[in-house]
Design an enzyme around this catalytic site. Sequence first.
Site, short mmCIF file in Angstrom:
data_model
loop_
_atom_site.label_atom_id
_atom_site.label_comp_id
_atom_site.label_asym_id
_atom_site.label_seq_id
_atom_site.Cartn_x
_atom_site.Cartn_y
_atom_site.Cartn_z
N CYS A 6 0.88 -1.17 0.00
CA CYS A 6 0.00 0.00 0.00
C CYS A 6 0.92 1.22 0.00
CB CYS A 6 -0.99 -0.02 1.17
SG CYS A 6 -0.30 0.20 2.82
N GLY A 7 0.42 2.38 0.30
CA GLY A 7 1.25 3.57 0.25
C GLY A 7 2.45 3.51 1.18
#
Length: 159
Positions: free
Chosen positions: A63-64
């Site tokens: 994810c980020g």
Amino acid sequence: MKVIMGADPLGYDLKEAVKAYLLAQQIEVEDVTPTNDVDYFEVSAVVGKRIASGEFTREFIFCGTGMGVNIVANKYQGVYSALCESIETARLSRVINNANVLAMGGIIVTPYLGKQMADIFLQTPFSTGFSEADPTFLKSAYQSVQVTEKQITEFNAQA
């Protein structure tokens, strides 16, 4: 070897780079996010269940920052997800903790670094190569973590 992986939109490009790299090495990859429109908590739930069920022994999630997928994946019994941002932490996650999931952040980790981290994560055995702890201790500690995990699951079921 067969691995499972998934990513949210912010981890998608890193996932694609790592996936292409692993496929080029003849490692079978099941990608549960062929498009970049799945939220981090959904990605982690899908792959976490597949590791917890024993269907897969290694997983990569993105994810980020890597934090969101890591938090959710670790909710599943038998999932030992490690959020790593370096080759050394990826290696130590296997040696010390017997991690079966590597979480990475697409905002933090470059594709080059992500590929190197994936390599070391897949190649490193548990409990060997760490001079600061005896392999017997590391194995015993891992068993203690598994017992604690069951106690936490029972506690949560009563809550």
